[in-house]
Design a protein around this motif. Sequence first.
Motif, mmCIF file in Angstrom:
data_model
loop_
_atom_site.group_PDB
_atom_site.id
_atom_site.type_symbol
_atom_site.label_atom_id
_atom_site.label_comp_id
_atom_site.label_asym_id
_atom_site.label_seq_id
_atom_site.Cartn_x
_atom_site.Cartn_y
_atom_site.Cartn_z
ATOM 1 N N PHE A 125 25.964 51.804 59.365
ATOM 2 C CA PHE A 125 24.832 52.031 58.471
ATOM 3 C C PHE A 125 23.867 50.855 58.552
ATOM 4 O O PHE A 125 24.227 49.759 58.997
ATOM 5 C CB PHE A 125 25.313 52.191 57.023
ATOM 6 C CG PHE A 125 26.188 53.388 56.805
ATOM 7 C CD1 PHE A 125 25.624 54.636 56.570
ATOM 8 C CD2 PHE A 125 27.572 53.284 56.846
ATOM 9 C CE1 PHE A 125 26.428 55.754 56.382
ATOM 10 C CE2 PHE A 125 28.382 54.387 56.663
ATOM 11 C CZ PHE A 125 27.807 55.629 56.424
ATOM 12 N N THR A 126 22.642 51.113 58.117
ATOM 13 C CA THR A 126 21.645 50.052 58.029
ATOM 14 C C THR A 126 20.815 50.235 56.765
ATOM 15 O O THR A 126 20.549 51.368 56.338
ATOM 16 C CB THR A 126 20.710 50.037 59.251
ATOM 17 O OG1 THR A 126 19.737 48.997 59.091
ATOM 18 C CG2 THR A 126 19.983 51.368 59.425
ATOM 19 N N SER A 127 20.413 49.115 56.181
ATOM 20 C CA SER A 127 19.499 49.157 55.044
ATOM 21 C C SER A 127 18.049 49.016 55.491
ATOM 22 O O SER A 127 17.144 48.976 54.664
ATOM 23 C CB SER A 127 19.855 48.043 54.044
ATOM 24 O OG SER A 127 19.766 46.769 54.663
ATOM 25 N N LYS A 128 17.817 48.931 56.797
ATOM 26 C CA LYS A 128 16.462 48.848 57.350
ATOM 27 C C LYS A 128 15.945 50.254 57.631
ATOM 28 O O LYS A 128 16.597 51.028 58.331
ATOM 29 C CB LYS A 128 16.449 48.033 58.646
ATOM 30 C CG LYS A 128 17.098 46.664 58.536
ATOM 31 C CD LYS A 128 16.339 45.732 57.612
ATOM 32 C CE LYS A 128 16.965 44.340 57.603
ATOM 33 N NZ LYS A 128 16.274 43.432 56.675
ATOM 34 N N ASP A 129 14.797 50.577 57.096
ATOM 35 C CA ASP A 129 14.206 51.887 57.312
ATOM 36 C C ASP A 129 13.846 52.038 58.792
ATOM 37 O O ASP A 129 13.034 51.278 59.315
ATOM 38 C CB ASP A 129 12.943 52.017 56.456
ATOM 39 C CG ASP A 129 12.304 53.398 56.528
ATOM 40 O OD1 ASP A 129 12.682 54.188 57.415
ATOM 41 O OD2 ASP A 129 11.419 53.674 55.694
ATOM 42 N N PRO A 130 14.455 53.008 59.504
ATOM 43 C CA PRO A 130 14.139 53.159 60.930
ATOM 44 C C PRO A 130 12.655 53.399 61.203
ATOM 45 O O PRO A 130 12.168 53.054 62.290
ATOM 46 C CB PRO A 130 14.975 54.385 61.333
ATOM 47 C CG PRO A 130 16.094 54.428 60.358
ATOM 48 C CD PRO A 130 15.506 53.942 59.058
ATOM 49 N N SER A 131 11.945 53.963 60.245
ATOM 50 C CA SER A 131 10.507 54.187 60.429
ATOM 51 C C SER A 131 9.737 52.878 60.519
ATOM 52 O O SER A 131 8.589 52.864 60.967
ATOM 53 C CB SER A 131 9.948 55.035 59.274
ATOM 54 O OG SER A 131 10.528 56.315 59.266
ATOM 55 N N ARG A 195 26.382 46.653 52.074
ATOM 56 C CA ARG A 195 25.638 46.449 50.832
ATOM 57 C C ARG A 195 25.021 47.778 50.409
ATOM 58 O O ARG A 195 24.180 48.342 51.098
ATOM 59 C CB ARG A 195 24.547 45.397 51.028
ATOM 60 C CG ARG A 195 23.836 44.994 49.741
ATOM 61 C CD ARG A 195 22.857 43.855 49.960
ATOM 62 N NE ARG A 195 21.754 44.235 50.823
ATOM 63 C CZ ARG A 195 21.550 43.759 52.036
ATOM 64 N NH1 ARG A 195 22.403 42.884 52.555
ATOM 65 N NH2 ARG A 195 20.513 44.148 52.765
ATOM 66 N N THR A 196 25.445 48.275 49.262
ATOM 67 C CA THR A 196 25.035 49.616 48.828
ATOM 68 C C THR A 196 23.933 49.593 47.772
ATOM 69 O O THR A 196 23.584 50.644 47.241
ATOM 70 C CB THR A 196 26.250 50.390 48.284
ATOM 71 O OG1 THR A 196 26.824 49.657 47.186
ATOM 72 C CG2 THR A 196 27.295 50.586 49.371
ATOM 73 N N ALA A 197 23.390 48.432 47.450
ATOM 74 C CA ALA A 197 22.330 48.366 46.430
ATOM 75 C C ALA A 197 21.035 48.996 46.927
ATOM 76 O O ALA A 197 20.233 49.490 46.133
ATOM 77 C CB ALA A 197 22.092 46.915 46.021
ATOM 78 N N ASP A 198 20.809 48.980 48.244
ATOM 79 C CA ASP A 198 19.603 49.537 48.839
ATOM 80 C C ASP A 198 19.927 50.853 49.540
ATOM 81 O O ASP A 198 21.089 51.140 49.831
ATOM 82 C CB ASP A 198 19.011 48.558 49.859
ATOM 83 C CG ASP A 198 18.572 47.251 49.210
ATOM 84 O OD1 ASP A 198 18.070 47.305 48.073
ATOM 85 O OD2 ASP A 198 18.747 46.188 49.838
ATOM 86 N N PRO A 199 18.904 51.667 49.842
ATOM 87 C CA PRO A 199 19.151 52.886 50.617
ATOM 88 C C PRO A 199 19.782 52.561 51.966
ATOM 89 O O PRO A 199 19.527 51.506 52.552
ATOM 90 C CB PRO A 199 17.748 53.479 50.796
ATOM 91 C CG PRO A 199 16.945 52.919 49.668
ATOM 92 C CD PRO A 199 17.490 51.549 49.417
ATOM 93 N N LEU A 200 20.606 53.468 52.463
ATOM 94 C CA LEU A 200 21.312 53.267 53.730
ATOM 95 C C LEU A 200 21.053 54.445 54.667
ATOM 96 O O LEU A 200 21.165 55.596 54.265
ATOM 97 C CB LEU A 200 22.818 53.133 53.491
ATOM 98 C CG LEU A 200 23.295 51.895 52.733
ATOM 99 C CD1 LEU A 200 24.766 52.028 52.375
ATOM 100 C CD2 LEU A 200 23.058 50.634 53.549
ATOM 101 N N TRP A 201 20.696 54.125 55.904
ATOM 102 C CA TRP A 201 20.544 55.124 56.950
ATOM 103 C C TRP A 201 21.751 55.050 57.879
ATOM 104 O O TRP A 201 22.298 53.968 58.123
ATOM 105 C CB TRP A 201 19.280 54.869 57.762
ATOM 106 C CG TRP A 201 17.999 55.213 57.078
ATOM 107 C CD1 TRP A 201 17.229 56.325 57.247
ATOM 108 C CD2 TRP A 201 17.302 54.417 56.090
ATOM 109 N NE1 TRP A 201 16.119 56.283 56.438
ATOM 110 C CE2 TRP A 201 16.126 55.116 55.717
ATOM 111 C CE3 TRP A 201 17.552 53.174 55.494
ATOM 112 C CZ2 TRP A 201 15.230 54.631 54.781
ATOM 113 C CZ3 TRP A 201 16.659 52.694 54.552
ATOM 114 C CH2 TRP A 201 15.510 53.415 54.200
ATOM 115 N N ALA A 202 22.175 56.192 58.399
ATOM 116 C CA ALA A 202 23.287 56.204 59.354
ATOM 117 C C ALA A 202 22.826 55.603 60.680
ATOM 118 O O ALA A 202 21.672 55.770 61.098
ATOM 119 C CB ALA A 202 23.794 57.622 59.566
#
Length: 352
Positions: A125-131, A195-202
């Motif tokens: 997972f990543t908390s970085k927006d792929p966009s 870290r689950t405080a922020d949105p997560l992308w697969a």
Amino acid sequence: MGNNFSSIPSLPRGNPSRAPRGHPQNLKDSIGGPFPVTSHRCHHKQKHCPAVLPSGGLPATPLLFHPHTKGSQILMDLSHKAVKRQASFCNAITFSNRPVLIYEQVRLKITKKQCCWSGALRLGFTSKDPSRIHPDSLPKYACPDLVSQSGFWAKALPEEFANEGNIIAFWVDKKGRVFHRINDSAVMLFFSGVRTADPLWALVDVYGLTRGVQLLDSELVLPDCSTILAERGIPSLPCSPASTPTSPSALGSRLSDPLLSTCSSGPLGSSAGGTAPNSPVSLPESPVTPGLGQWSDECTICYEHAVDTVIYTCGHMCLCYACGLRLKKALHACCPICRRPIKDIIKTYRSS
């Protein structure tokens, strides 16, 4: 997948001289590359942009691969559900098109395996927006290149699980632990520390032996006895009947035992008034959770409410009443500690 695949060109870097008013001239993406000019730019924190949930529980937008942010060797079909690596063994990092929910299973089917390489699929997972990540700034490998940066978590799937046709499901819980399941096998703890405080992308790296994968419909699951056992490091086994106390009164005679006032995570010992939880078969000893001592007052499912429920017939106390009710209604409901079938749950009240 055949001719349905098409290579989607990378987003243009843009002309710095045409940067929007109020924006820096040399804007960088999440991992230091040039910012894609067509990406969404929030002027507030990411966690203020949660996915919109319909009444069914899952977001209205289906879980697909991100159409633009992908490795240079990735070919994607028109539905954005299937990807394959066209050459080499790397440069095949992909992301989901939207954030995933806590306990939302990301389900992948391995559609192509190439045996001339070593290593296999990397999942995380990543908390970085792929966009906000330019494709040209993606490294060759998720591990170790991406995971060495803040906001990225991933691990390699063992090669023996990366067979063509296998279905892999992985998800994260609210404690940041990532679990995975291969086909219909037991739930296993994959890794932790997300870290689950922020949105997560697969994050899916189609690496090595794995040449192609297809996204299946995601599923929102609740913690069950299998997940609890995986958290404790115990292989998940099918719930099986065992000798139990003959009546609720026999169970009640055990409630004065201080070890039963909370969820014991030590050896499953014997007690008066009923069959010992560790008979007639020998079950693995559950390790002690660090920092919680020998047992905890915290419900082993929600980790929020206090333990106030005893499970009939085994006598274990490791659930709050609300979670106990939900678990009892589940198919093949079993105790998270000893895996015996749940016949009923009994709310308890403490004198102090």
